[in-house]
Design a protein around this motif. Structure first.
Motif, PDB file in Angstrom:
ATOM      1  N   THR A 191      -4.408   2.118   6.933  1.00 16.87           N
ATOM      2  CA  THR A 191      -4.115   1.549   5.622  1.00 16.87           C
ATOM      3  C   THR A 191      -2.959   2.360   5.034  1.00 16.87           C
ATOM      4  O   THR A 191      -2.685   3.480   5.474  1.00 16.87           O
ATOM      5  N   PHE A 192      -2.296   1.791   4.043  1.00 16.06           N
ATOM      6  CA  PHE A 192      -1.151   2.468   3.437  1.00 16.06           C
ATOM      7  C   PHE A 192      -1.318   2.509   1.919  1.00 16.06           C
ATOM      8  O   PHE A 192      -1.463   1.460   1.279  1.00 16.06           O
ATOM      9  N   GLU A 193      -1.315   3.721   1.376  1.00 15.63           N
ATOM     10  CA  GLU A 193      -1.287   3.854  -0.079  1.00 15.63           C
ATOM     11  C   GLU A 193      -0.010   3.175  -0.569  1.00 15.63           C
ATOM     12  O   GLU A 193       1.089   3.483  -0.103  1.00 15.63           O
ATOM     13  N   THR A 194      -0.168   2.239  -1.506  1.00 18.52           N
ATOM     14  CA  THR A 194       0.938   1.371  -1.887  1.00 18.52           C
ATOM     15  C   THR A 194       0.996   1.198  -3.400  1.00 18.52           C
ATOM     16  O   THR A 194      -0.028   0.938  -4.038  1.00 18.52           O
ATOM     17  N   TYR A 195       2.202   1.316  -3.960  1.00 17.86           N
ATOM     18  CA  TYR A 195       2.406   1.144  -5.395  1.00 17.86           C
ATOM     19  C   TYR A 195       3.256  -0.104  -5.636  1.00 17.86           C
ATOM     20  O   TYR A 195       4.412  -0.167  -5.221  1.00 17.86           O
ATOM     21  N   ILE A 196       2.661  -1.082  -6.306  1.00 17.29           N
ATOM     22  CA  ILE A 196       3.378  -2.319  -6.603  1.00 17.29           C
ATOM     23  C   ILE A 196       4.325  -2.097  -7.771  1.00 17.29           C
ATOM     24  O   ILE A 196       3.982  -1.455  -8.759  1.00 17.29           O
ATOM     25  N   PHE A 197       5.513  -2.618  -7.646  1.00 17.03           N
ATOM     26  CA  PHE A 197       6.469  -2.605  -8.738  1.00 17.03           C
ATOM     27  C   PHE A 197       6.490  -4.007  -9.353  1.00 17.03           C
ATOM     28  O   PHE A 197       6.854  -4.971  -8.668  1.00 17.03           O
ATOM     29  N   ALA A 198       6.046  -4.146 -10.591  1.00 17.38           N
ATOM     30  CA  ALA A 198       5.737  -3.095 -11.562  1.00 17.38           C
ATOM     31  C   ALA A 198       4.596  -3.599 -12.430  1.00 17.38           C
ATOM     32  O   ALA A 198       4.172  -4.754 -12.339  1.00 17.38           O
ATOM     33  N   LEU A 199       4.107  -2.721 -13.303  1.00 21.55           N
ATOM     34  CA  LEU A 199       3.008  -3.099 -14.186  1.00 21.55           C
ATOM     35  C   LEU A 199       3.436  -4.190 -15.160  1.00 21.55           C
ATOM     36  O   LEU A 199       2.737  -5.195 -15.342  1.00 21.55           O
TER      37      LEU A 199
END
Length: 382
Positions: free
Chosen positions: A310-318
Motif C-alpha cells: 500500500t502507499f501512503e497517499t495525500y490527495i491534492f487538495a482539501l
C-alpha cells in the motif's frame, strides 16, 4: 420495488452496512491523507476544518504547506497526523544550527504533543527550481534540522523529508529505465537518500497523471480498461499511469541501491473544473480518479515492480483555492467547498454524516409534501 426496499429486513441490512462501512474503510485512516492548502479568501476557520475532518471523515493525515500556528493549534487533540513544511526560501538559513533550533522552538515545540506533528518537509520540489543555492543547501538543511530535533528528543516521533516533482527523472518510460537526472543523482539525491535511510524517512514524490494525460491516454490515466503499456525489459504490462510513474521512481532508486526506501505520494489529484474546451476535466472525472486512486493504493496489490504494497497517499487538495495563479484547473483541485460539503463523493465522509444529510433533505421534502396535501384537503373542503 418500493415495497421490497421498505421491509424491516431491508432496513436491518441498511443499518448493518452503515455499521460495517468504517471496518471496510478503516484502511483510509492509515493510508489516505489530504493536502490542506490555504491560498484562498473564502475558507472556513481552521478549528472548524479540524473538527470536520475528525468527526465527519475518515481522513487522519493532513499535510500543510507551512507551519501555520492557527492551524497547528486547531488540530490539537484531534489525533490527526500533521505534516508541516519549511518554505523553500528558508532552506539556506536552515543549514545553520542556531536557525534550525529557533525554527523548531517556534514552529514545533509549542504544539507538541497535543498536535500530532509526525513529519517536517524541507521545501517543495526544490531540485525542480534549478536554484543552485537551494539545491546545494537542501541536504545540509535536512541534516541540521534533524540535529535540532535530536536535541529536543523529537527525532523518534518526527521524520524529515522533502517532496519531489517527477522532473527529477531523466528517463521514465518504460518504467524499468527510470533514472535520476545526471549530476543530481550522485551529488544531491544519493546523499539525500542516505539521510532518509539513516532516519527511517520516506522518499516523497508528487505524481500527477492529470498533467501527463492527453485524449489518447485518458483511460490509462484514469485506471479505466485500456490496452496497457508493455515494458519489454521486465516483460510487465502497465494498466495505469500512476503505477508506471511509481515504478519509474523505484527503478531510479534501485539504480542507486536504495530500493528499500519507502515511497510516499505527497501530492496527487485531479481538477473538477478547467478552462473552456479543456478535455478530461469535470466533476465526474475528478471523482473517478480520486475514488479509483484510493481503492488502488489501499488495495495491497502494489505495482508491477512493487507488488503487495500500500502507499501512503495525500490527495491534492482539501479545498478549492480561489487565489491560486495560473489556469482555471489550478483553483479547482478541491474535494470540499468552503461550506465543507463535498464537491463530489469519493467515500471519505462517514456514512452516518452522509445519511444524516440525506435524511434531513428527505425530511424537508416530506414536510413540504405534507403541507401541500393539507392545503389540498382544505381546498377540497371548501
Amino acid at each position: 420495488m418500493d415495497k421490497v426496499f421498505n421491509t424491516p429486513l431491508a432496513h436491518l441490512l441498511g443499518a448493518l452496512l452503515v455499521l460495517l462501512a468504517p471496518i471496510f474503510l478503516q484502511g483510509v485512516e492509515g493510508t489516505i491523507g489530504v493536502n490542506y492548502g490555504t491560498v484562498a479568501d473564502d475558507l472556513p476557520p481552521p478549528v472548524q476544518v479540524a473538527s470536520f475532518l475528525r468527526d465527519s471523515t475518515f481522513i487522519r493525515r493532513v499535510r500543510l504547506f507551512d507551519a501555520n500556528p492557527e492551524i497547528l493549534k486547531a488540530f490539537a487533540r484531534t489525533g490527526i497526523s500533521v505534516t508541516v513544511n519549511v518554505p523553500n526560501d528558508l532552506i539556506p538559513q536552515l543549514t545553520m544550527l542556531s536557525f534550525a533550533q529557533q525554527w523548531v522552538e517556534i514552529n514545533v515545540l509549542p504544539y507538541v504533543p497535543a498536535t500530532n506533528i509526525v513529519r517536517i518537509l524541507v521545501g517543495n520540489e526544490v531540485i525542480s527550481t534549478a536554484n543552485k543555492l537551494l539545491i546545494v543547501s537542501l541536504v545540509p538543511a535536512m541534516e541540521t534540522l534533524q540535529a535540532a530535533l535530536v536535541e529536543k528528543s523529537l527525532d523518534r516521533h518526527i521524520r524529515i523529508s522533502t517532496p519531489h516533482f517527477l522532473g527529477i527523472l531523466s528517463n521514465s518510460s518504460p518504467p524499468s529505465t527510470g533514472k535520476f537526472r545526471p549530476g543530481y543523482d550522485i551529488h544531491v539525491l544519493k546523499p539525500l537518500l542516505e539521510f532518509l535511510r539513516a532516519t527511517n524517512s520516506p522518499f516523497m514524490i508528487n505524481p500527477y497523471p492529470f498533467f501527463d494525460s492527453s485524449d489518447n491516454t485518458l483511460d490509462y490515466a484514469l485506471f479505466r480498461p485500456n490496452p496497457g503499456v508493455f515494458d519489454e525489459t521486465t516483460q510487465l504490462t502497465y494498466t495505469n499511469m500512476l503505477d508506471a510513474q511509481l515504478d519509474a521512481v523505484f527503478s531510479a532508486l534501485k539504480l542507486l541501491d536504495f530500493e528499500d526506501i519507502e515511497i510516499v505520494i505527497a501530492e496527487t489529484g485531479w481538477p473538477s473544473r478547467g478552462d473552456p474546451g479543456q478535455a478530461g476535466v469535470d466533476t465526474g472525472i475528478a471523482a473517478e480518479y480520486n475514488k479509483k486512486l484510493i481503492q488502488h493504493v489501499m488495495s495491497g496489490i502494489g505495482t508491477p515492480l512493487m507488488p503487495n504494497r500500500t502507499f501512503e497517499t495525500y490527495i491534492f487538495a482539501l479545498f478549492n483555492e480561489d487565489l491560486k495563479p495560473g489556469p482555471t484547473c489550478e483553483r479547482n483541485f478541491g474535494l470540499f467547498k468552503p461550506d465543507m460539503t463535498p464537491v463530489y463523493d469519493i467515500g471519505i465522509v462517514h456514512p452516518r454524516v452522509a445519511n444524516a444529510a440525506a435524511n434531513t433533505d428527505h425530511s424537508h421534502t416530506n414536510s413540504r409534501t405534507n403541507l401541500l396535501l393539507l392545503l389540498l384537503v382544505c381546498l377540497m373542503c371548501f
